[in-house]
Each structure stands twice: as C-alpha cells, then as structure tokens.
Design a protein around this motif. Structure first.
Motif, PDB file in Angstrom:
ATOM      1  N   SER A  54      -5.030   4.423  -3.997  1.00  0.00           N
ATOM      2  CA  SER A  54      -6.448   3.858  -4.546  1.00  0.00           C
ATOM      3  C   SER A  54      -7.367   4.613  -3.617  1.00  0.00           C
ATOM      4  O   SER A  54      -7.185   4.751  -2.627  1.00  0.00           O
ATOM      5  N   SER A 100     -10.057   2.770  -2.331  1.00  0.00           N
ATOM      6  CA  SER A 100     -10.219   2.285  -1.026  1.00  0.00           C
ATOM      7  C   SER A 100      -9.243   2.304  -0.071  1.00  0.00           C
ATOM      8  O   SER A 100      -9.858   2.212   1.468  1.00  0.00           O
ATOM      9  N   SER A 156       0.782  -1.251   0.052  1.00  0.00           N
ATOM     10  CA  SER A 156       0.139   0.107   0.057  1.00  0.00           C
ATOM     11  C   SER A 156       0.935   1.280   0.048  1.00  0.00           C
ATOM     12  O   SER A 156       2.027   1.155   0.307  1.00  0.00           O
TER      13      SER A 156
END
Length: 420
Positions: A185, A187, A36
């Motif tokens: 992203s 999300s 991430s």
C-alpha cells in the motif's frame, strides 16, 4: 572518560534523539502491522529459517539410520539422539554443512536494510530469526519418525521439497525494497521509506574495508557472535547426548522431550523482540537494549549449562535447566544478532555475513574440541566441555559489553561528494 569524550558522546546521543524525533514526525501514524507486507516478509524469512536449520539438524538425526543401513559403523562410534559421536566428538558432517547455509542467514540482512523501520527492527527481525529455533524442533520431532517408518532418504526428500517451496515463495513474494513491491500500500511504502530516510539511501557507496577492520564495535560484534554460536552449537548437538549418556535415556526415541526446548527458544525469541521495541518506546537507549538482550541471552544460558554436571541426580532439574537455557539464548536475536543493522545499516549484510561466517567456525570447532576432551577424560569430559563453553561465552560477552555500540558509525554514514 575525559570531558571532550563525554561532550562528544552527549552530542551523539542528542543527534540520535533528534533524528528519531524527526523520523517520527515524517512517519504516518496509522499503518497496518500484522497484516502488512513487511510482516509478511518476516513470516517468509521465518519459514526459510525453519527449513535451513531443519536441513542442518536432519543430517544428525538420519546419520544413525544411514550408518546402520550400510553396516559401516566403526567400533568407536556411539549413537545418541541421532548424533554419531566419533573419536573427534560429534556430527562433523552436519557442522561442515553449516557454512553452506550461512549465505542464506547472512543474506537476510540485505533485505532488512530496506524493509525494517528502526523502531520495529527488534520485533521484525525476531520473528524472522526465531525460525532458526523452530527448525530443530520440527527436525527432531519428525526426523526419527520419518527414518523409521518410510526410510531415511525420505527425510532429505521431504525437507528438500519444503526448501524448494520456500525458494519459490521467496522468488515470487520477496522484493528488494518497498518501492519495487507491486502489492504494497502507498501508506506502508511511505511509512517504511520515511523511517529509513536518515539511514539508507539509494546511492551505493564503496565498502570502507580499512575502517571496518579498525572498528572495535565491529570486532565486538564478530567475537560475541562466535561465542554465542559456540553456546548454540553445544545446546543443539551435545546436551541431548549428555542427557542420554548420564541418564541412560535414548533421547532420539523421545522426540517430544528433546525438541520442546526449541519451542521455548522460539517463543522467547519473538517475545524478546516485542519487549526490546517496547523498551525503546520508554526512552531506553538503543545500545542499552541491545546489551541487555545480549547479556540475558548469553550469561544465564551458559551458566545453567555449566552447572549441569552437578545435577546428575535429578533428571527433571536437568531438563528444566535446558529448557530455560534454550529459551533465554534466543533473546540474543534482539541483541547481538541484529546489531549490525544499528551500527552500519548500509553495510549490515556484509557485516553479518562476516560475523556469521566467523561464528560458523565455532560449529566446526565444537565437535573437534569436545570430542578430544571426551576421549582424553571420559570421567570429567562433560564438565570440561561445559566449563569451556562458559569461559568462551563470557569472554565474548565481556568484549561486547565494553566495546559494543548501537549508533551509526561515522564510516557507515552517507558521504556527500563535493565538486570544486
């Protein structure tokens, strides 16, 4: 503690639990972790911390080569492990350079205000802060080699060059918050902003200086950071010199032995962050986790250092104790080192800047005080230095255990302005 105080404490804990449960409902369940953007941020800060600490330590290692090359070494100097111990006890030049890097260390917390979900705070910050342990390892392992093979100026060129590279990475890849990051992203962006919704808002509020000055949790943070920095400074600057003087071993030429303790510190720091967040998932109170990490990082480490003078007959035991001490000391990265993010997320960068600035006084005082002790009592000087370390470290730890907290303080919460 009276009944009113107990009820207030219980209500505060209940409110914190409700907030955490609310956050968990708002946060998406499946979000990337290791690959991430937030973990990428932690890795970049990790690299920057390696360079910051490496640049500080490389000053010590190259000092002997610098002095020898100009032939200005005074008769009162003794060179061990690259640390010129003068009549005032040590690497004052390196100690004076630490405040310059302090802005880099303190400024990291402004980043985590907006990027670090509370239930991932320990592991992300531990990854970032563990670079401080790996920096001395890299500098000690390579500094002497660089100075002897291609000359001491190249040590500064090389570490300075890596510093420029890290600065470019920071400029290009690091953003103030998830909302402004172009490659994150959707999300993950929602995951981070939802988890921080209860603690950090977009509105900027004035700094409550009076409340901060009167806050015992803040003072416990500052004093414990000072005592912890005293421990770290002695471990980095003086235990190698102690080994050299007691066992007649030139630690500078044995870079592996002198640098390996910092590998232990790096590994323990990252592991400690994982364990701290794991304990939070098992319903441990946040303040309990922070204090456990701080106690384990301070008390055993300072105790092991304090008993070193009684182990003069065993080189292996001394080295083992130093390895364990350095490793355990890094557990504070999941304790006192990130406690400002718990008690005042909106003002954590200011609090950590103040606490680290105050802690850097230890880096300046240790060489002066230790040098004075050694000059006054050569026979028992090392024992007195280590006993003083134990006393200062224990006092700061006791103050933090009594007054330290992990709940967001009232003065750090968002204040809603009402109009009549």
């Amino acid at each position: 503690m009276d009944t009113t105080t107990k009820l207030s404490s219980t209500a505060g804990e209940s409110k914190y639990s409700q907030d955490m449960q609310l956050d968990e409902k708002l946060i998406p369940r499946k979000v990337q972790s290791l690959c991430s953007v937030r973990y990428g941020m932690a890795f970049i800060v990790h690299l920057c911390n390696i360079i910051l600490m490496g640049q500080n330590v490389i000053m010590n290692i190259t000092m002997v080569a610098m002095v020898n090359s100009t032939d200005h070494q005074s008769q009162g100097n003794v060179s061990t492990e690259g640390l010129p111990v003068n009549s005032f006890g040590g690497p004052n030049e390196a100690a004076n350079s630490l405040p310059a890097g302090g802005s880099g260390f303190g400024g990291q917390y402004a980043l985590w205000e907006k990027w670090c979900p509370p239930h991932e705070r320990s592991r992300l910050c531990a990854i970032a802060l563990s670079g401080m342990a790996l920096g001395p390892f890299v500098a000690i392992l390579t500094g002497g080699f660089i100075s002897q093979v291609i000359g001491w100026p190249f040590a500064f060129y090389i570490f300075g060059g890596f510093g420029c590279v890290c600065s470019l990475l920071w400029i290009v890849l690091v953003y103030d918050d998830p909302v402004s990051h172009p490659w994150i992203s959707i999300s993950e962006k929602e995951y981070i902003t939802s988890s921080l919704a209860q603690q950090v808002s977009a509105s900027r509020q004035s700094l409550p200086i009076k409340d901060i000055v009167r806050s015992l949790p803040v003072w416990s943070l500052i004093l414990c950071c000072f005592s912890y920095q005293w421990l770290i400074t002695v471990l980095v600057m003086y235990t190698p010199s102690y080994i050299s003087s007691v066992f007649n071993i030139n630690i500078r030429d044995n870079g592996i032995v002198s640098s390996l303790p910092f590998v232990f510190a790096w590994a323990f720091g990252i592991l400690g962050g994982q364990v701290a967040d794991f304990l939070l998932t098992k319903n441990f109170r946040l303040v309990t986790v922070r204090k456990i990490a701080t106690v384990l990082g301070n008390l055993p480490s300072s105790t092991l250092v304090a008993v070193l003078p009684y182990l003069r007959s065993s080189y292996i035991t001394t080295i083992t104790f130093l390895f364990i001490s350095c490793g355990l000391a890094s557990l504070c990265q999941s304790g006192i080192s990130i406690n400002a993010l718990d008690i005042a997320p909106r003002h954590s960068s200011f609090l950590m800047g103040v606490s680290r600035g105050f802690a850097h006084l230890a880096a300046v005082l240790v060489p002066t005080v230790s040098g004075f002790i050694l000059s006054q009592d050569p026979e028992f000087g090392w024992r007195n230095i280590f006993f003083l370390l134990f006393a200062i470290n224990t006092l700061g730890l006791i103050f933090y255990i009594i007054f330290g907290e992990a709940d967001v303080q009232d003065w750090a919460k968002e204040r809603k302005v009402t109009r009549l």
